[in-house]
Design an enzyme around this catalytic site. Structure first.
Site, mmCIF file in Angstrom:
data_model
loop_
_atom_site.group_PDB
_atom_site.id
_atom_site.type_symbol
_atom_site.label_atom_id
_atom_site.label_comp_id
_atom_site.label_asym_id
_atom_site.label_seq_id
_atom_site.Cartn_x
_atom_site.Cartn_y
_atom_site.Cartn_z
ATOM 1 N N PRO A 1 0.809 -1.216 0.000
ATOM 2 C CA PRO A 1 0.000 0.000 0.000
ATOM 3 C C PRO A 1 0.846 1.271 0.000
ATOM 4 C CG PRO A 1 0.224 -0.763 2.236
ATOM 5 C CD PRO A 1 1.043 -1.709 1.377
ATOM 6 N N LYS B 1 4.260 -5.279 -6.700
ATOM 7 C CA LYS B 1 3.314 -4.279 -7.190
ATOM 8 C C LYS B 1 3.110 -3.248 -6.089
ATOM 9 C CE LYS B 1 0.254 -2.020 -9.446
ATOM 10 N NZ LYS B 1 0.377 -0.867 -8.508
ATOM 11 N N PRO B 2 3.817 -2.096 -6.170
ATOM 12 C CA PRO B 2 3.599 -1.041 -5.175
ATOM 13 C C PRO B 2 2.313 -0.273 -5.477
ATOM 14 C CG PRO B 2 5.191 -0.302 -6.799
ATOM 15 C CD PRO B 2 4.838 -1.728 -7.161
ATOM 16 N N GLU C 1 -11.958 1.750 9.387
ATOM 17 C CA GLU C 1 -10.583 2.238 9.417
ATOM 18 C C GLU C 1 -10.511 3.540 8.613
ATOM 19 O OE1 GLU C 1 -6.178 0.338 8.911
ATOM 20 O OE2 GLU C 1 -7.565 0.042 7.240
ATOM 21 N N GLY D 1 -8.226 -7.688 0.322
ATOM 22 C CA GLY D 1 -7.893 -9.040 0.730
ATOM 23 C C GLY D 1 -8.911 -10.059 0.260
ATOM 24 N N TYR E 1 -7.332 12.583 1.254
ATOM 25 C CA TYR E 1 -7.872 13.885 1.653
ATOM 26 C C TYR E 1 -9.400 13.847 1.639
ATOM 27 C CZ TYR E 1 -8.398 19.034 1.505
ATOM 28 O OH TYR E 1 -8.729 20.334 1.769
ATOM 29 N N CYS F 1 -1.820 1.495 9.912
ATOM 30 C CA CYS F 1 -2.883 0.582 10.325
ATOM 31 C C CYS F 1 -2.761 0.177 11.788
ATOM 32 C CB CYS F 1 -2.904 -0.647 9.431
ATOM 33 S SG CYS F 1 -1.298 -1.448 9.248
ATOM 34 N N GLU G 1 -2.226 -8.654 5.698
ATOM 35 C CA GLU G 1 -2.431 -7.680 6.779
ATOM 36 C C GLU G 1 -3.435 -6.683 6.251
ATOM 37 O OE1 GLU G 1 -2.776 -4.627 8.450
ATOM 38 O OE2 GLU G 1 -0.670 -4.039 8.319
ATOM 39 N N LEU G 2 -4.631 -6.703 6.820
ATOM 40 C CA LEU G 2 -5.770 -5.997 6.228
ATOM 41 C C LEU G 2 -6.278 -4.851 7.086
ATOM 42 C CD1 LEU G 2 -7.666 -9.108 4.819
ATOM 43 C CD2 LEU G 2 -5.930 -7.699 3.703
ATOM 44 N N SER H 1 -5.347 -2.334 -10.571
ATOM 45 C CA SER H 1 -6.351 -3.351 -10.879
ATOM 46 C C SER H 1 -5.828 -4.471 -11.772
ATOM 47 C CB SER H 1 -7.577 -2.696 -11.526
ATOM 48 O OG SER H 1 -7.187 -1.963 -12.681
#
Length: 499
Positions: free
Chosen positions: A169, A194-195, A402, A252, A350, A302, A269-270, A228
């Site tokens: 992420p 894949k960043p 979250e 996830g 934002y 997170c 890790e979600l 995607s």
């Protein structure tokens, strides 16, 4: 740090600047353009200006990266390398991170607003230590001999899985990627990374570092651009043996579904809605610093304590202490060493902040401070005020979802049992904290909290050798420590009989 390097660090803090290059894909140890030549903008959240463009991988680019990684694994140059040789390369990666730390910190500041000082003081030393730690584990990957009743000789081997897809992420991108790379490489796997589309610059710099440390061609690859296409292919392609992701619950779930037909190994890790429980007998002098962890890295973490439960008898006192702390934080350019809160990472984050502050007010929570954009001198940048909501009920949206931003929700409680019930009334179970001078009470709470990590009278402590990971819908699998390495290995049993 030596005195000379400390001086260099202070100078770099005051005016850090590095040239930005057009980003390319990284495949087979080479930077290359996307096959269709498409590019996507990387936006500076501090100015809203385009920093640079990076290559936008399509399906063919992603397939190319997977093929190269698969060939590198099957040819065995990495997995069959002696543990000592692989260890030297991992150790060298850690060294190169220190040598390139200022540039890595600069890139994180520019692409997602992470404070330069936080990167230099926390991220870079942690990253280096992470690779050094796993370098020490390479030669400790071993099986065992089994005793059997007949004349057979039986032993086990620990072997790598194959090609690992690492999907990471935007928030704290260097650490959240490295906690996948380091154990995967230690085990002898190859990687396609894949960043996040908004934070490719630090990822590409890390690719350069991993290559320059001596990693063979094809072992480490990076595909950039919108998520995607690449994420869907990485999670469904038959040549990928494992997917390691940090992301949202919805991301996830998509990975689980798309990987089902090929029965991939998964670690996830979600996210979390982590809780701080402050009992009346806690050290209230610490409470402002404790609450700051909800705003650490603008709250875009997170494991941040974005939910605080406070015992009723000290409730208003705690709120006032936290309010003073939050209002004292300097907001501004993440490259400024005096700044404590930089811009949120993107226009999307934002908008999320605006959404959740509006929802909190509409649901009847008390807005203590913040709740609106922060106006800079230029009028540009994704800056927001650290925000506190009090009198929150656990059923409210801002207590359940979250928000991943600079929003702290404070909930009162009357009894120990009520505090535990509220804390566990969440789909998340990533981390929690208990603050009390009563050791017995604290120990009782740690046993009852449904969280993978629990801190007592502290918050946000990490170590490369200590596992981190959540319960419930925060995902499964551990980062860091020997426990993480096991997620990238598989056990083979061998029976030998010479008669």
């Amino acid at each position: 740090m030596t005195s000379a390097s400390s001086k260099k660090f202070r100078q770099a803090q005051s005016r850090p600047s590095f040239p930005l290059k057009t980003g390319q894909l990284f495949i087979n140890n080479e930077f290359c353009d996307a096959t269709e030549g498409r590019k996507t903008d990387v936006i500076d959240p501090a100015t809203e200006n385009v920093l640079v463009q990076v290559a936008e991988a399509n399906e063919q680019d992603t397939k190319n990266a997977i093929t190269v990684a698969r060939q590198a694994f099957e040819q065995g140059h990495w997995q069959q390398m002696s543990g000592y040789e692989r260890s030297k390369i991992l150790w060298r990666i850690g060294d190169l991170i220190l040598e390139n730390g200022e540039e890595l910190a600069f890139l994180q500041a520019k692409e997602m607003g992470r404070l330069y000082t936080s990167s230099m003081e926390i991220d870079i030393p942690f990253l280096s230590s992470l690779y050094h730690y796993y370098a020490g584990l390479v030669t400790n990957i071993e099986g065992s001999v089994k005793q059997v009743v007949n004349d057979a000789h039986v032993y086990t081997r620990q072997e790598p899985l194959g090609v690992v897809a690492a999907i990471t992420p935007f928030n704290i991108p260097l650490i959240l990627a490295a906690c996948k790379f380091a154990p995967a490489l230690t085990a002898g796997n190859t990687i396609v990374h894949k960043p996040a589309s908004s934070t490719p610059l630090s990822a590409l710099k890390m690719a350069e570092i991993i290559r320059d440390a001596g990693t063979p061609p094809g072992v480490f690859n990076v595909v950039t651009g919108p998520s995607s296409v690449a994420s869907r292919l990485l999670s469904s392609h038959p040549d990928i043996e494992k997917v390691a992701i940090t992301g949202s619950i919805s991301s996830g779930v998509r990975i689980i579904k798309s990987s089902a037909n090929t029965v991939k190994h998964l670690t996830m890790e979600l996210g979390g809605k982590c809780v701080n429980i402050v009992f009346a007998d806690a050290d209230l002098e610490m409470v402002g610093d404790i609450a700051y962890h909800s705003m650490f890295s603008k709250g875009e973490i997170c494991s941040g304590g974005s939910r605080m439960l406070v015992e009723r008898s000290v409730y208003e006192d705690v709120i006032e202490r936290i309010k003073q702390k939050m209002e004292s934080l300097k907001i501004g350019n993440p490259l400024d060493p005096e700044v404590k809160v930089g811009p949120v990472a993107s226009k999307t984050e934002y908008a999320n902040f605006i959404h959740y502050t509006n929802v909190g007010c509409a649901d009847g929570a008390r807005l203590v401070t913040g709740g609106k954009p922060f106006n800079t001198r230029t009028g540009k940048g994704y800056y927001v005020e650290p925000t506190i909501f009090a009198d929150v009920q656990q059923s409210m949206t801002i207590a359940q979802e979250e928000t991943l931003g600079a929003i702290l929700v404070i909930i009162p409680f009357n009894t120990f049992e009520e505090a535990i019930d509220i804390a566990n009334a969440s789909q998340y179970g990533l981390a929690a904290a208990v603050h009390s001078s009563d050791f017995g009470k604290a120990q009782k709470a740690t046993a009852q909290l449904e969280a993978g990590v629990v801190w007592v009278n502290t918050y946000g402590q990490f170590d490369v050798s200590i596992p981190f990971g959540g319960y419930k819908m925060s995902g499964y699998g551990k980062a860091f420590g020997r426990e993480s390495l096991q997620h990238y290995l598989q056990s083979k049993t061998v029976w030998l009989n010479w008669k």
